[in-house]
Design an enzyme around this catalytic site. Sequence first.
Site, mmCIF file in Angstrom:
data_model
loop_
_atom_site.group_PDB
_atom_site.id
_atom_site.type_symbol
_atom_site.label_atom_id
_atom_site.label_comp_id
_atom_site.label_asym_id
_atom_site.label_seq_id
_atom_site.Cartn_x
_atom_site.Cartn_y
_atom_site.Cartn_z
ATOM 1 C CG ASN A 21 7.184 10.547 -48.505
ATOM 2 O OD1 ASN A 21 6.251 10.377 -48.387
ATOM 3 N ND2 ASN A 21 8.328 9.762 -48.520
ATOM 4 C CG ASP A 22 7.019 14.015 -44.888
ATOM 5 O OD1 ASP A 22 6.955 12.646 -44.879
ATOM 6 O OD2 ASP A 22 8.248 14.186 -44.596
ATOM 7 C CB VAL A 23 3.386 17.849 -49.091
ATOM 8 C CG1 VAL A 23 4.346 18.764 -48.152
ATOM 9 C CG2 VAL A 23 4.050 17.525 -50.149
ATOM 10 C CB SER A 59 9.297 13.329 -41.608
ATOM 11 O OG SER A 59 8.430 12.502 -42.466
#
Lengths: 99, 455
Positions: free
Chosen positions: B382-384, B423
């Site tokens: 997700n975040d990456v 996050s």
Amino acid sequence: MEIVYLTFILMLSIFLGFELISKVPATLHTPLMSGANAISGITLVGAVLAAGADHGGFAEFLAALAVITASVNVVGGYMVTNRMLAMFKKKDSSSGAGR
Amino acid sequence: MSTEYLINLAYIAAAILFIFGLKQLGSPATARRGNLLSAVGMALAVFVTLFSSQILSYSTIIICVLIGGGIGAYAAEKVEMTAMPEMVAIFNGTGGMASLLVGWVALFGAQVDGFTAFTIALSVIIGGVTFTGSLIAYAKLSERMDGKPIVFDAQRMVNAGIIAAIVILAYLFIQNPSSSSSALWLLVVLAFVFGVMAVIPIGGADMPVVISLLNSYSGLAACAAGFAIDNNLLIVAGSLVGSAGIILTNIMCKAMNRSLANVLFSGFGAVKHSTKQTEGEVKPISVEDAYLILEAASNVMFVPGYGMAVAQAQHAVRELAENLEDNGAEVSFAIHPVAGRMPGHMNVLLAEANVPYDQLIEMDDANPRMDLVDVAIVIGANDVVNPAANEDESSPIYGMPVIEVPRARTVFVLKRGMAAGFSGVDNPLFFGENTRMLFGDAKESITGLVAEFKD
């Protein structure tokens, strides 16, 4: 003088460590970490010296515990690293495997 | 004297083996031999130590080595590859504990001077922090404990207080070093407490940084113990590990575009929230339709994340990759440096599933070739892959380098549901023009795709 001499060794090894590790590809970060971790079990040498000194009593107990924990670190660390690295294969050697 | 002389010569040989071992760990082709070399170095070092004149009896040593070695060997053989991060954390912790104890025992049977007392205090502090810090990391990684950051109001005050107390106690101990020193006992306790306090505010997604840092600490603890007992080999090996850990920590921090201080002292997400509302429509896709697009694709890139580890989807992913290759497509795996819960986590999982390492590419190589990719398949990441990191200055992850999947022709995102990532940041990727969401368990979805290929 002894202190200066040991600090000298310390400084050189730190620089050597930086040089050795700085170009490791991301693929190997985990095995590198666990392999390095096994090396940090070198404290086993100190533990063995302490456990053999026959202090008796509480010191003997501490030393024995040190040998046990350090051996877990050393043996486990090297074996698990080896297990991981055995899985890393190049293309040609892996085709067909596991099918 | 002459045996001690020979022992030290053997230590030099061991140090050389460690150095070459680490060097060879740097390339996939030689890594296994490198590990073996360093194991030989270790065996040599321990073996020659047995001949030291300091050793009067062998019974304790032999029994304890057998116990510890047995536990280590058993754990190393039994552990699942998905559980590797917590295993590494545990081994780290035992190393730290051993250094603490070695430092402590150095107090017995000998008169210690100020400098030695200082190094004993250091090995107790670093070793203790490494031990409990690793245990907490283990608990978080194995989900015996909630992975969310634990933060409370006066946290910084409390931590500052603990550090101050540690410094004062260390000073008191150095003034009057003895094996019965109560300051030392308190120091051990406070080091343990501080290890816990240092790791609880760090969230699961930041674990790669923590593990590398603890790895570094375990080396530094061994190094301090080396000073305490005047042993060159401990100093050399310990500082090699210490600097290796620091480099890894630095790589991890850079990959998140955050400073080490930021990772250690701020609970992620609690800092600020994006002001931008993500707008748009989510476009779901079925396994059948996804198959049709994949069948026509000639260049497919997988982008795995922690979700792949959770779903245990790595074997299914490898099978899909093989089917795609048989279908004539070029397949690669783009791996973000902090994907997963430890440095290189995804690489190990994919290697376990028999994905050849030359198919695994790093982010810096993946992004330039993204325009040529027909389908990018995001699995549990997700975040990456969050484009907000590049575009939205108010996003908490702004500035973090990401894998730029939106530039691929089509993006499939495999996801359980529409929850935000770790996050807590919205991901505009899900609303992208060329994004299709494949909802459901990642392993089931991939297995479904493989079945379609077989029909």
